[in-house]
Design an enzyme around this catalytic site. Sequence first.
Site, PDB file in Angstrom:
ATOM      1  N   ILE A 137     -57.179 -21.378  82.736  1.00  0.00           N
ATOM      2  CA  ILE A 137     -56.186 -22.450  82.681  1.00  0.00           C
ATOM      3  C   ILE A 137     -54.940 -21.929  83.377  1.00  0.00           C
ATOM      4  CG2 ILE A 137     -57.061 -23.634  80.630  1.00  0.00           C
ATOM      5  CD1 ILE A 137     -55.085 -22.170  78.922  1.00  0.00           C
ATOM      6  N   ASP A 138     -54.102 -22.829  83.836  1.00  0.00           N
ATOM      7  CA  ASP A 138     -52.930 -22.437  84.618  1.00  0.00           C
ATOM      8  C   ASP A 138     -51.978 -21.562  83.819  1.00  0.00           C
ATOM      9  OD1 ASP A 138     -53.948 -24.037  86.629  1.00  0.00           O
ATOM     10  OD2 ASP A 138     -52.743 -25.782  86.063  1.00  0.00           O
ATOM     11  N   LYS A 139     -51.159 -20.820  84.536  1.00  0.00           N
ATOM     12  CA  LYS A 139     -50.160 -19.941  83.914  1.00  0.00           C
ATOM     13  C   LYS A 139     -49.319 -20.687  82.882  1.00  0.00           C
ATOM     14  CE  LYS A 139     -45.847 -17.546  84.984  1.00  0.00           C
ATOM     15  NZ  LYS A 139     -44.833 -17.268  86.033  1.00  0.00           N
ATOM     16  N   ARG A 237     -53.327 -32.373  86.048  1.00  0.00           N
ATOM     17  CA  ARG A 237     -52.024 -32.540  86.704  1.00  0.00           C
ATOM     18  C   ARG A 237     -52.143 -33.436  87.937  1.00  0.00           C
ATOM     19  NH1 ARG A 237     -50.380 -26.395  87.477  1.00  0.00           N
ATOM     20  NH2 ARG A 237     -48.410 -27.289  88.245  1.00  0.00           N
TER      21      ARG A 237
END
Length: 301
Positions: A137-139, A237
């Site tokens: 998953i993204d930062k 997103r």
Amino acid sequence: MEDKQLKAVITEETGRIDKVIVQLWPEYSRSKVQHWLKKQVVEVNGQVVKSNYKVQPQDEIVIQIPVATALELVPENIPLEIVYEDQDLLVVNKPQGMVVHPSAGHSQGTLVNALLYHVKDLSTINDVVRPGIVHRIDKDTSGLLMVAKRDEAHLSLAKQLKDKTTTRKYIALVHGVIPHDKGSINAPIARSKVNRQSQAVDEFGKPAVTHFTVLERFKSFTLVECQLETGRTHQIRVHMKYIGYPLAGDPVYGPRKTLPGTGQFLHAQVLGFTHPTTGEYMEFSAPLPENFQETLASLEK
């Protein structure tokens, strides 16, 4: 460190070399295989082949995978919230702001650095900078991730992701008031032609499907639950921006900072999968991080 070698003699599989390799070794993506072909590390019967090679019965495929050694992994005593752990796998609740694995510009402070300190064994399916990492998953996205300790468990979990049999539900705060209660977004995603650091909906991209349900509406925002059917980079997103409701706090796909905080308001709340050894379906949930809860409380006022 020596390169890793994959080797197989074809008995039944035929067709384009990249498709055959993915069938033989499903833990590797099609894009990874195509990268190997461009790097000329794929040989058939002792000869380097290109991506248009058609595999025939009795062909011998050998792949010399270069092992990444540029980054030295250092175990770090970073606090780690382990939600579940057994001999095969663990489930962790990643905080917002933590990168999943080392890369250029992020050699320390990652989830992998923390895992190496807290966990004795991690799977070796991925290259040396991503031990145990099945998905990412993204930062600036918080929430649940499954991590494999054994290679057999890694292969099982990766196949479940590919077969779309896992459960992954996210909570997101988006700009605008969504009028309908439910919706599905079926729009392929590819790297943006305008900004190579971001993704975009593209008719020639990879299939991507997101289902969403409205949980609460505010004056200028909507709280939604998003369920992933596929797992493309930045999928939620990109998809929410595509339908006109970008994520609050998103520095790439959303409007300029409108709420206090750092990064998008996106949390991987529910994660479910079938245990590789027991065959039991397991599901875990993680509460929203404190800053997310505080923002919702302020919006309700």
